[in-house]
Design a protein around this motif. Sequence first.
Motif, PDB file in Angstrom:
ATOM      1  N   ALA A  43       0.849  -1.305   0.060  1.00 47.21           N
ATOM      2  CA  ALA A  43       0.094  -0.006  -0.065  1.00 47.21           C
ATOM      3  C   ALA A  43       0.798   1.349  -0.052  1.00 47.21           C
ATOM      4  O   ALA A  43       0.362   2.198   0.495  1.00 47.21           O
ATOM      5  CB  ALA A  43      -1.017   0.192   1.288  1.00 47.21           C
ATOM      6  N   LEU A 133      -5.088   5.380  -5.768  1.00 47.03           N
ATOM      7  CA  LEU A 133      -5.254   5.966  -4.646  1.00 47.03           C
ATOM      8  C   LEU A 133      -4.662   7.291  -4.222  1.00 47.03           C
ATOM      9  O   LEU A 133      -3.842   7.345  -3.110  1.00 47.03           O
ATOM     10  CB  LEU A 133      -5.309   4.787  -3.476  1.00 47.03           C
ATOM     11  N   ARG A 140      -8.074   7.027   0.757  1.00 47.25           N
ATOM     12  CA  ARG A 140      -8.416   5.608   0.651  1.00 47.25           C
ATOM     13  C   ARG A 140      -6.957   4.799   1.001  1.00 47.25           C
ATOM     14  O   ARG A 140      -7.157   3.507   1.384  1.00 47.25           O
ATOM     15  CB  ARG A 140      -8.753   5.175  -0.720  1.00 47.25           C
ATOM     16  N   GLN A 141      -5.948   5.514   0.838  1.00 47.35           N
ATOM     17  CA  GLN A 141      -4.598   4.868   1.207  1.00 47.35           C
ATOM     18  C   GLN A 141      -4.723   4.226   2.715  1.00 47.35           C
ATOM     19  O   GLN A 141      -4.368   2.980   3.047  1.00 47.35           O
ATOM     20  CB  GLN A 141      -3.489   5.364   0.772  1.00 47.35           C
ATOM     21  N   THR A 144      -7.237   1.756   3.729  1.00 50.99           N
ATOM     22  CA  THR A 144      -6.971   0.509   3.135  1.00 50.99           C
ATOM     23  C   THR A 144      -6.299  -0.380   4.270  1.00 50.99           C
ATOM     24  O   THR A 144      -6.476  -1.419   4.595  1.00 50.99           O
ATOM     25  CB  THR A 144      -6.057   0.478   1.878  1.00 50.99           C
ATOM     26  N   TRP A 192     -11.184  -1.562  -6.044  1.00 52.89           N
ATOM     27  CA  TRP A 192     -10.620  -1.388  -4.675  1.00 52.89           C
ATOM     28  C   TRP A 192     -11.729  -1.637  -3.556  1.00 52.89           C
ATOM     29  O   TRP A 192     -11.161  -2.206  -2.350  1.00 52.89           O
ATOM     30  CB  TRP A 192     -10.471   0.188  -4.571  1.00 52.89           C
ATOM     31  N   GLU A 193     -12.927  -1.698  -3.781  1.00 53.65           N
ATOM     32  CA  GLU A 193     -13.950  -2.278  -2.879  1.00 53.65           C
ATOM     33  C   GLU A 193     -13.715  -3.482  -2.643  1.00 53.65           C
ATOM     34  O   GLU A 193     -13.603  -3.823  -1.490  1.00 53.65           O
ATOM     35  CB  GLU A 193     -15.301  -1.557  -3.386  1.00 53.65           C
ATOM     36  N   CYS A 196     -10.568  -4.254  -0.681  1.00 59.41           N
ATOM     37  CA  CYS A 196     -10.795  -4.114   0.777  1.00 59.41           C
ATOM     38  C   CYS A 196     -11.485  -5.121   1.522  1.00 59.41           C
ATOM     39  O   CYS A 196     -11.394  -5.736   2.637  1.00 59.41           O
ATOM     40  CB  CYS A 196     -11.521  -2.760   0.851  1.00 59.41           C
TER      41      CYS A 196
END
Length: 550
Positions: A43, A133, A140-141, A144, A192-193, A196
């Motif tokens: 990340a 991100l 969002r980073q 995450t 991304w969703e 996660c």
Amino acid sequence: MRDYDTSVAFLGEWGRFQVIVFFMLCSTILPNGTSSFSLVFVADTPAHHCLVPEVNLSQEWRETVIPMEEVNGELARSQCRRYRLDKVRNLSEMGVVPGRDVNLSSLEQEDCLDGWNYSRQLYQSTAVSEFDLVCNKRWRQPLTVTIFFLGVLVESFFSGVLSDRFGRKPVLFGTSVIQSVFSLALLASPSWEVFCVLLFCSGLGNISNYLSCYVLGTEILTGNARVVYASIGVFVAFAFGYMMLPLFAYFLRTWTGLTMANALLGILYMPLWWFLPESPMWLLSQGRVAEAETIVRKAAKMNRVEAPEKIFADYIINAETPEETFVQRYTLLDLLRRKRVAATTFIMTFLWFSQSLSYYGLTLNTSQLHSDPYISCFLSAVVELPAYFGTCFAVRFLPRRLAFLLTCLVSALSLFFIPLLPQSVLGVAVALEMLGKFAITAGTSILYFYCAELYPTGLRNTSTGMCSMGSRIGGCIAPFVLQLNFYVKHLTYVTMGSMAVLSAFPLLFMPESFGRPLPETLEQMPKTQRLKCSCIARREPSKHVMESKL
């Protein structure tokens, strides 16, 4: 009634059985060291700027289309803005030279409408570059990373209860399977969703295998073997796994390759299921005396010693005198039902929260310490080794509260000094941060040992899981604490140093477990004592003398 350690004393402390169990358990810890901090690379945010599509631009304008902005007192290319491409294209076609025929500050700017161009100098890909991100999605980073630790938090709540109910061994291997399977599933994330959600599920299996392994070893091993395992063995194995992480990341360079390597590493030790025994102490707490004796007799055979005819005669349940049975079944409510036990649990949870906030904050910050994040991560891992060996010395000769207090003072002083240093002495700042990491790592390992010594067998894994929930909350908050530096410089270090100071005061209300055998009932839990200032405390007799009511 004899305590467990006395009942199995005929085995010795470092026989063949203990050595084999010691190294098998330590080997299961290695994947935790690599997977727990893989998000440092997975990340991480690579250098980036707005993507400039293939349009008709002169070389001068192509090199100038990304504006310069001040970052930490230095000029750098903007990561999130570019000059309006249609205007720049018109000026380029007119033969206007940037900086000479036109003032760049007068040009209108726009967002990165065509995406971003990510540097491949350090990474071929990360989750940040995979799902963009950055800029307006920058929030969002850290989220995450927090989602991963939320999975660990949820798991901590249930795994301790499951371990005390169904055994240390099933939880150890079951959660390892969960972690490996969902880590492999991450590779197929279309968005991304989804990434996660799968990362959350991977977090569900991340640390419970570590806790179960820790408790399993402290219950199987006795005497000096238990001290070495609980203060050095587990943590050094974790540190070696952590040291392997930057090596994997350096040679793989992609988030998919690193994730796959972590998952496969966790699968490699699954065959140990057929070789590792269940905890005899836990089996006794469940009334399964015959199974416990079978394990101990096999251990005696491996150690080439003769076992007595009845190993756990005092533990056998007598149906005519049920009041004499040893079986003690506890639930999570027992941690809250008694006032003194509840107070101990609350304080221990806060201590884990404070230590974890600083530990994960400094660990996740390693990619920003040095121009080469692989070197920074390796240094951060290496500094844990002397911390664990120092812990081994501390738990052998110092009261638990005094040892933990010393780590709080060292970490607080080192972190508070960092903001006072000028920018020109970056090496000293890195050294102070490593000193803080050393102290916080030592304090965290002392808490593991301390918690395992305070609670009885039937609640040991539940209590460790309950208290470690504070640690997981700290891990969830740590990524956002790192973002404080973007608003006030060095605020992150001040926050973590303040938490270290706050951790020192609750120690006055904690019981001391130094020199006492592991409790097997709530009545045998140690009670609060005055904090001793002597460097070495006198060991107490290894008999249960804690008979006062809680």
